[in-house]
Design an enzyme around this catalytic site. Structure first.
Site, PDB file in Angstrom:
ATOM      1  N   LYS A  75       0.819  -1.215   0.000  1.00 20.59           N
ATOM      2  CA  LYS A  75       0.000   0.000   0.000  1.00 20.59           C
ATOM      3  C   LYS A  75       0.853   1.266   0.000  1.00 20.59           C
ATOM      4  CE  LYS A  75      -2.594   0.272   3.565  1.00 20.59           C
ATOM      5  NZ  LYS A  75      -1.793   1.142   4.454  1.00 20.59           N
ATOM      6  N   THR A  77       3.916   1.511  -0.955  1.00 21.66           N
ATOM      7  CA  THR A  77       4.637   1.532  -2.229  1.00 21.66           C
ATOM      8  C   THR A  77       3.772   2.126  -3.331  1.00 21.66           C
ATOM      9  OG1 THR A  77       5.900  -0.418  -1.556  1.00 21.66           O
ATOM     10  CG2 THR A  77       5.877   0.100  -3.904  1.00 21.66           C
ATOM     11  N   ARG A  98       2.501   8.392   7.183  1.00 28.04           N
ATOM     12  CA  ARG A  98       2.820   8.215   8.598  1.00 28.04           C
ATOM     13  C   ARG A  98       4.308   7.898   8.785  1.00 28.04           C
ATOM     14  NH1 ARG A  98      -0.780   3.457  10.399  1.00 28.04           N
ATOM     15  NH2 ARG A  98      -0.239   2.788   8.306  1.00 28.04           N
ATOM     16  N   LYS A 109       6.377  -6.667  10.554  1.00 29.80           N
ATOM     17  CA  LYS A 109       5.635  -6.002   9.493  1.00 29.80           C
ATOM     18  C   LYS A 109       6.565  -5.258   8.539  1.00 29.80           C
ATOM     19  CE  LYS A 109       1.874  -2.713   8.694  1.00 29.80           C
ATOM     20  NZ  LYS A 109       2.650  -1.661   8.032  1.00 29.80           N
ATOM     21  N   ALA A 277      -3.464   1.627  12.892  1.00 32.00           N
ATOM     22  CA  ALA A 277      -4.876   1.640  12.522  1.00 32.00           C
ATOM     23  C   ALA A 277      -5.672   0.556  13.218  1.00 32.00           C
ATOM     24  CB  ALA A 277      -5.021   1.494  11.012  1.00 32.00           C
ATOM     25  N   PHE A 305      -3.653  -0.326   7.101  1.00 29.99           N
ATOM     26  CA  PHE A 305      -4.352  -1.585   6.859  1.00 29.99           C
ATOM     27  C   PHE A 305      -5.459  -1.413   5.819  1.00 29.99           C
ATOM     28  CE2 PHE A 305      -2.764  -2.238  11.348  1.00 29.99           C
ATOM     29  CZ  PHE A 305      -1.720  -3.062  10.963  1.00 29.99           C
ATOM     30  N   PHE A 385       2.961  -8.691  -8.991  1.00 30.73           N
ATOM     31  CA  PHE A 385       4.141  -9.423  -8.533  1.00 30.73           C
ATOM     32  C   PHE A 385       4.606 -10.353  -9.660  1.00 30.73           C
ATOM     33  CE2 PHE A 385       2.784  -7.762  -4.599  1.00 30.73           C
ATOM     34  CZ  PHE A 385       3.796  -7.911  -3.660  1.00 30.73           C
ATOM     35  N   TRP A 413       6.799  -0.898  -7.861  1.00 28.58           N
ATOM     36  CA  TRP A 413       7.980  -1.438  -7.195  1.00 28.58           C
ATOM     37  C   TRP A 413       9.109  -1.593  -8.216  1.00 28.58           C
ATOM     38  CZ3 TRP A 413      11.778  -4.990  -7.208  1.00 28.58           C
ATOM     39  CH2 TRP A 413      12.459  -5.229  -6.004  1.00 28.58           C
TER      40      TRP A 413
END
Length: 559
Positions: A75, A77, A98, A109, A277, A305, A385, A413
């Protein structure tokens, strides 16, 4: 995923990037030099009082996601890559993100600076301490704890009941051993013995206050309203009663200035504040978002999230308090995540399985319904991906088309902004269309009605169950007139329900509310569900085990 020449780890890509001096980034963003307070060559804080006054504000694009899985959705990224793509299209864009907490960075994480060729820089410093904001919040939090205990030790003129102190100490690290502790042992000179505990700093009310305040006077006022406990007569005691809101504000005054950095492609980014969150409201500071809106035509921001947690709180808490509406919402998903929601184990995600994608797409469907419930149209970012098959990708894109939902295949990415151009074009089309944004509930509704609205409309559940503790909390909240506040749900991020094992789109479930905690400074009521913890623990194999430093002082194994 399309690959560039090696290096291919996030850290190596970040280290190979050529950064521009932060003064150049600031100048390009329209920030005068006198407003820039440099923290080295590539980071700065912004004195918002020295910015030019404007009557126009940029549009806001919120990036959220489907329910997160261990496979990772990317997210942050996508947030970075979308802003870079908008810049490539000639738009004056800026990012508001954030700050990463050391808890997940050292845990499992990971960081929150994006990834691959869609990162904010300097990545290493952003993920490790940054400009010291979270440390300042930790210090203010623990200064308040020390002042509370000192007040009791020195005579307790307020009549604070040590058994009813609700304020906890804080540490920006996952440390389960500190959840419940006993302090003040060792005799009369060591203070008054009592039970205490630690929250992770990003769950501290001071973090929430920090992120929802709009000025230093507002910050001071919000800090003064925080409830720290109750008297022997069960009356609330606030920071104002202790008379220490000025000292706490003083500790936070420098941290309160938004932090300016840049992406690999030179797009300006404001990174400021970092509440989780799943246990807090999950959005960067209003100061950073409003500053970005003042400087840019399009602000790309994210909420933690999935839409059931971060996005719901962005709409019902942050946007409500900030007085603005999101102009578009991007919902990030991946083939890998949809397959996990369709029942595939993480170890088997590399194998093509269109049926699992079909089974798991119900999770995406519910998140899209949630966004639309706020009167805003979504755009799906299908984050690609290398293991994704054409059949799997085609199915999701066709499903979105059949549902009348905009969707774009992204590869930020591997390609940076170039890999987000299609997404950026669709976002630009959407933000020019009017929307009917409105929070889901009216704050004047009862607390039970507000919680039930979220459970039914956002989670898809039947209703709620209140424990005896939650019922007692509710009585106290109503007696004090605090029931007119919005609610902030503390719930697992992995499921719409309060059971993290129920993936996909569970049905016919209820949410158990075990405790309701008033956060008057933040201006909301925290509703604890399931077994959610405000102080997480480290996993069996923490990410810290892979981290090191070489003989030249360079980080090793950081993402």
């Amino acid at each position: 995923m399309t690959e560039k020449a090696k290096p291919l780890t996030d850290l190596a890509i970040a280290n190979a990037a050529v950064m521009k001096p932060i003064l150049e980034i600031a100048e390009n963003a329209g920030i005068p030099e006198e407003a820039v307070e440099q923290y080295g060559r590539y980071k700065a804080k912004i004195d918002v009082n020295k910015l030019p006054v404007t009557q126009s504000f940029g549009k806001v694009v919120l990036v959220t996601a489907t329910s997160p899985t261990p496979a990772g959705e990317g997210k942050s990224t996508v947030t970075v890559g979308l802003a870079d793509a908008l810049s490539r299209l000639g738009e004056k864009s800026m990012i508001a993100l954030r700050e990463p907490s050391l808890g997940p960075v050292m845990g499992m994480k990971g960081g929150a600076a994006g990834g691959g060729y869609a990162q904010v820089l300097p990545m290493e410093e952003i993920n490790l301490h940054f400009n010291g904001d979270i440390h300042a919040i930790t210090t203010a939090n623990n200064a308040l704890s020390a002042l509370i205990d000192n007040h009791i030790h020195q005579g307790n003129t307020l009549g604070i009941d040590p058994r009813r102190i609700t304020w906890k100490r804080a540490l920006d690290m996952n440390d389960r051993a500190l959840r419940h502790i006993t302090i003040g042992l060792g005799g009369p000179t060591q203070g008054v013995p009592r039970e205490d505990g630690f929250d992770i700093t990003v769950a501290s009310e001071i973090m929430a206050v920090f992120c929802l305040a709009t000025s230093l006077p507002d910050l001071k006022e919000r800090l003064s309203q925080m409830v720290i406990g109750y008297t022997y007569q069960k009356e609330a005691v606030t920071v104002r009663d202790l008379g220490v809101e000025g000292a706490l504000t003083l500790l936070l005054k420098e941290a309160f200035k938004p932090n300016l950095v840049q992406t690999i492609e030179g797009t300006p980014a404001l990174i400021h504040g970092g509440p989780f969150a799943n246990i807090a409201h999950g959005c960067n500071s209003l100061m950073a978002t409003n500053t970005a809106r003042q400087l840019a035509d399009i602000v790309v921001t994210e909420a933690g999230f999935g839409s059931d947690l971060g996005a719901e709180k962005f709409m019902d808490i942050k946007a409500r308090k900030g007085g603005f509406a999101p102009d578009a919402v991007v919902v990030v998903t991946t083939i890998r995540a949809l397959k996990m929601h369709g029942g595939v184990a993480k170890s088997d995600l590399g194998a093509e399985n269109v049926q699992a994608v079909m089974d798991g797409i119900v999770n995406l469907e519910k998140h899209l319904e949630t966004v639309r419930a706020f009167g805003v149209q979504p755009v799906v970012a299908l984050n690609r991906f290398i293991t994704d098959s054409s059949a799997e990708l085609d199915y999701v894109l066709k499903w979105c088309k059949d549902k009348g939902v905009r969707a774009a295949l992204t590869d930020v990415w591997g390609l940076g902004g170039e890999g987000g151009l299609d997404l950026a074009k669709q976002v630009l089309e959407l933000i020019d269309e009017p929307n009917d944004f409105a929070p889901l509930y009216n704050v004047e509704q009862s607390v039970v009605e507000k919680i039930t609205t979220i459970v039914q409309k956002v989670y898809g559940g039947k209703g709620i169950v209140l424990t005896d503790k939650a019922r007692k909390d509710l009585i106290q909240i109503e007696q004090n007139g605090w029931d007119i506040l919005p609610v902030c749900m503390a719930k697992t991020q992995y499921s719409f329900s309060d059971d993290p094992k129920k993936l996909g789109r569970p049905e016919d479930f209820t949410i158990t509310i075990r405790e309701i905690i008033p956060k008057l400074g933040a201006g909301f009521l925290v509703c604890l569900t399931g077994d959610i913890m405000t102080m997480p623990g480290l996993p069996k194999t923490p990410a810290a085990l892979n981290m090191d430093i070489d003989e030249k002082g360079n980080a090793v194994g950081l993402m």
